[in-house]
Design a protein around this motif. Sequence first.
Motif, PDB file in Angstrom:
ATOM      1  N   LEU A   1       0.782  -1.211  -0.012  1.00  0.00           N
ATOM      2  CA  LEU A   1       0.117  -0.109  -0.071  1.00  0.00           C
ATOM      3  C   LEU A   1       0.834   1.136   0.053  1.00  0.00           C
ATOM      4  O   LEU A   1       0.523   2.084  -0.703  1.00  0.00           O
ATOM      5  N   HIS A   2       1.874   1.197   1.030  1.00  0.00           N
ATOM      6  CA  HIS A   2       2.901   2.504   0.950  1.00  0.00           C
ATOM      7  C   HIS A   2       3.612   2.496  -0.303  1.00  0.00           C
ATOM      8  O   HIS A   2       3.713   3.872  -0.824  1.00  0.00           O
ATOM      9  N   ALA A   3       3.927   1.497  -0.962  1.00  0.00           N
ATOM     10  CA  ALA A   3       4.843   1.718  -2.279  1.00  0.00           C
ATOM     11  C   ALA A   3       3.566   2.228  -3.482  1.00  0.00           C
ATOM     12  O   ALA A   3       4.246   3.098  -4.135  1.00  0.00           O
ATOM     13  N   MET A   4       2.458   1.778  -3.484  1.00  0.00           N
ATOM     14  CA  MET A   4       1.274   2.193  -4.189  1.00  0.00           C
ATOM     15  C   MET A   4       1.244   3.756  -4.015  1.00  0.00           C
ATOM     16  O   MET A   4       1.220   4.506  -5.294  1.00  0.00           O
ATOM     17  N   ILE A   5       1.108   4.070  -2.776  1.00  0.00           N
ATOM     18  CA  ILE A   5       1.030   5.578  -2.534  1.00  0.00           C
ATOM     19  C   ILE A   5       2.120   6.492  -3.165  1.00  0.00           C
ATOM     20  O   ILE A   5       1.726   7.416  -3.652  1.00  0.00           O
ATOM     21  N   ALA A   6       3.321   5.928  -2.912  1.00  0.00           N
ATOM     22  CA  ALA A   6       4.247   6.669  -3.403  1.00  0.00           C
ATOM     23  C   ALA A   6       4.505   6.944  -4.974  1.00  0.00           C
ATOM     24  O   ALA A   6       4.843   7.771  -5.569  1.00  0.00           O
ATOM     25  N   ARG A   7       4.041   5.845  -5.568  1.00  0.00           N
ATOM     26  CA  ARG A   7       3.842   5.706  -7.069  1.00  0.00           C
ATOM     27  C   ARG A   7       2.997   6.650  -7.603  1.00  0.00           C
ATOM     28  O   ARG A   7       3.075   7.246  -8.616  1.00  0.00           O
ATOM     29  N   MET A   8       2.010   6.626  -6.999  1.00  0.00           N
ATOM     30  CA  MET A   8       0.883   7.499  -7.060  1.00  0.00           C
ATOM     31  C   MET A   8       1.246   9.047  -7.259  1.00  0.00           C
ATOM     32  O   MET A   8       1.038   9.927  -8.085  1.00  0.00           O
ATOM     33  N   ASP A   9       2.126   9.450  -6.141  1.00  0.00           N
ATOM     34  CA  ASP A   9       2.786  10.804  -5.855  1.00  0.00           C
ATOM     35  C   ASP A   9       3.526  10.960  -6.900  1.00  0.00           C
ATOM     36  O   ASP A   9       3.871  12.107  -7.521  1.00  0.00           O
ATOM     37  N   THR A  10       4.537   9.904  -7.415  1.00  0.00           N
ATOM     38  CA  THR A  10       5.565  10.113  -8.308  1.00  0.00           C
ATOM     39  C   THR A  10       4.807  10.214  -9.887  1.00  0.00           C
ATOM     40  O   THR A  10       5.536  10.963 -10.458  1.00  0.00           O
ATOM     41  N   TYR A  11       4.187   9.239 -10.049  1.00  0.00           N
ATOM     42  CA  TYR A  11       3.773   9.263 -11.446  1.00  0.00           C
ATOM     43  C   TYR A  11       2.412   9.753 -11.755  1.00  0.00           C
ATOM     44  O   TYR A  11       2.152  10.047 -13.187  1.00  0.00           O
ATOM     45  N   GLY A  12       1.353  10.053 -10.821  1.00  0.00           N
ATOM     46  CA  GLY A  12       0.142  10.709 -10.969  1.00  0.00           C
ATOM     47  C   GLY A  12       0.130  11.828 -11.198  1.00  0.00           C
ATOM     48  O   GLY A  12       1.241  12.817 -10.713  1.00  0.00           O
ATOM     49  N   GLY A  13      -0.952  12.472 -11.783  1.00  0.00           N
ATOM     50  CA  GLY A  13      -1.111  14.110 -11.674  1.00  0.00           C
ATOM     51  C   GLY A  13      -1.464  14.590 -10.519  1.00  0.00           C
ATOM     52  O   GLY A  13      -1.488  13.958  -9.215  1.00  0.00           O
ATOM     53  N   SER A  14      -2.134  15.744 -10.477  1.00  0.00           N
ATOM     54  CA  SER A  14      -2.543  16.560  -8.994  1.00  0.00           C
ATOM     55  C   SER A  14      -3.502  15.779  -8.678  1.00  0.00           C
ATOM     56  O   SER A  14      -3.825  15.487  -7.319  1.00  0.00           O
ATOM     57  N   PHE A  15      -4.536  15.176  -9.427  1.00  0.00           N
ATOM     58  CA  PHE A  15      -5.531  14.312  -8.747  1.00  0.00           C
ATOM     59  C   PHE A  15      -5.323  13.130  -7.998  1.00  0.00           C
ATOM     60  O   PHE A  15      -5.729  12.757  -7.015  1.00  0.00           O
ATOM     61  N   VAL A  16      -4.538  12.439  -8.605  1.00  0.00           N
ATOM     62  CA  VAL A  16      -4.121  11.147  -8.280  1.00  0.00           C
ATOM     63  C   VAL A  16      -3.509  11.295  -7.045  1.00  0.00           C
ATOM     64  O   VAL A  16      -3.189  10.789  -5.826  1.00  0.00           O
ATOM     65  N   SER A  17      -2.485  12.367  -6.930  1.00  0.00           N
ATOM     66  CA  SER A  17      -1.367  12.897  -5.801  1.00  0.00           C
ATOM     67  C   SER A  17      -2.453  13.289  -4.659  1.00  0.00           C
ATOM     68  O   SER A  17      -2.346  12.811  -3.372  1.00  0.00           O
ATOM     69  N   SER A  18      -3.629  13.807  -4.853  1.00  0.00           N
ATOM     70  CA  SER A  18      -4.605  14.086  -3.750  1.00  0.00           C
ATOM     71  C   SER A  18      -5.371  12.832  -3.390  1.00  0.00           C
ATOM     72  O   SER A  18      -5.343  12.804  -2.120  1.00  0.00           O
ATOM     73  N   ILE A  19      -5.399  11.816  -4.128  1.00  0.00           N
ATOM     74  CA  ILE A  19      -5.993  10.670  -3.543  1.00  0.00           C
ATOM     75  C   ILE A  19      -5.042  10.149  -2.870  1.00  0.00           C
ATOM     76  O   ILE A  19      -5.357   9.422  -1.728  1.00  0.00           O
TER      77      ILE A  19
ATOM     78  N   ALA B   1     -13.517   2.884  -4.482  1.00  0.00           N
ATOM     79  CA  ALA B   1     -14.010   4.031  -5.218  1.00  0.00           C
ATOM     80  C   ALA B   1     -13.223   4.186  -6.499  1.00  0.00           C
ATOM     81  O   ALA B   1     -13.769   4.457  -7.614  1.00  0.00           O
ATOM     82  N   PHE B   2     -11.884   3.898  -6.454  1.00  0.00           N
ATOM     83  CA  PHE B   2     -10.934   3.823  -7.400  1.00  0.00           C
ATOM     84  C   PHE B   2     -10.295   2.852  -7.850  1.00  0.00           C
ATOM     85  O   PHE B   2      -8.873   2.627  -7.915  1.00  0.00           O
ATOM     86  N   PRO B   3     -10.857   1.659  -8.378  1.00  0.00           N
ATOM     87  CA  PRO B   3     -10.263   0.357  -8.485  1.00  0.00           C
ATOM     88  C   PRO B   3      -9.107   0.629  -9.883  1.00  0.00           C
ATOM     89  O   PRO B   3      -8.004  -0.031 -10.049  1.00  0.00           O
ATOM     90  N   ASP B   4      -9.614   1.812 -10.846  1.00  0.00           N
ATOM     91  CA  ASP B   4      -8.615   1.835 -11.854  1.00  0.00           C
ATOM     92  C   ASP B   4      -7.315   2.552 -11.458  1.00  0.00           C
ATOM     93  O   ASP B   4      -6.165   2.093 -11.943  1.00  0.00           O
ATOM     94  N   LEU B   5      -7.135   3.186 -10.270  1.00  0.00           N
ATOM     95  CA  LEU B   5      -6.041   3.501  -9.879  1.00  0.00           C
ATOM     96  C   LEU B   5      -5.286   2.506  -9.069  1.00  0.00           C
ATOM     97  O   LEU B   5      -3.978   2.336  -9.124  1.00  0.00           O
ATOM     98  N   VAL B   6      -5.869   1.699  -8.313  1.00  0.00           N
ATOM     99  CA  VAL B   6      -5.365   0.321  -7.749  1.00  0.00           C
ATOM    100  C   VAL B   6      -4.718  -0.338  -8.710  1.00  0.00           C
ATOM    101  O   VAL B   6      -3.419  -1.039  -8.758  1.00  0.00           O
ATOM    102  N   GLN B   7      -5.336  -0.503  -9.797  1.00  0.00           N
ATOM    103  CA  GLN B   7      -4.965  -1.364 -10.969  1.00  0.00           C
ATOM    104  C   GLN B   7      -3.600  -0.764 -11.454  1.00  0.00           C
ATOM    105  O   GLN B   7      -2.728  -1.340 -12.017  1.00  0.00           O
ATOM    106  N   LYS B   8      -3.689   0.561 -11.868  1.00  0.00           N
ATOM    107  CA  LYS B   8      -2.476   1.283 -12.466  1.00  0.00           C
ATOM    108  C   LYS B   8      -1.468   1.569 -11.761  1.00  0.00           C
ATOM    109  O   LYS B   8      -0.140   1.160 -12.119  1.00  0.00           O
TER     110      LYS B   8
END
Length: 78
Positions: A19-37, A55-62
Amino acid sequence: MSLNSSSPTQLHLMNPTELHAMIARMDTYGGSFVSSIAQALRFADPKNRQTLLDAFPDLVQKYGPQGQFAQAKQLTQV
């Protein structure tokens, strides 16, 4: 609900490290919306964290352990 509870939209059961690794990837590779999530996931209690994951299975998948960004990192480590 817990992080590892079965849910129809949860694509992969994640342990806290994943989970923590996924959150870090969201911050690194995602845009402002993904970083906010990602920020919301950091501060959410277990019930609200699961709500966000559902609510955001697409983000979990990506960005999750089986996602394209996790796979890219694994390839560069070889």
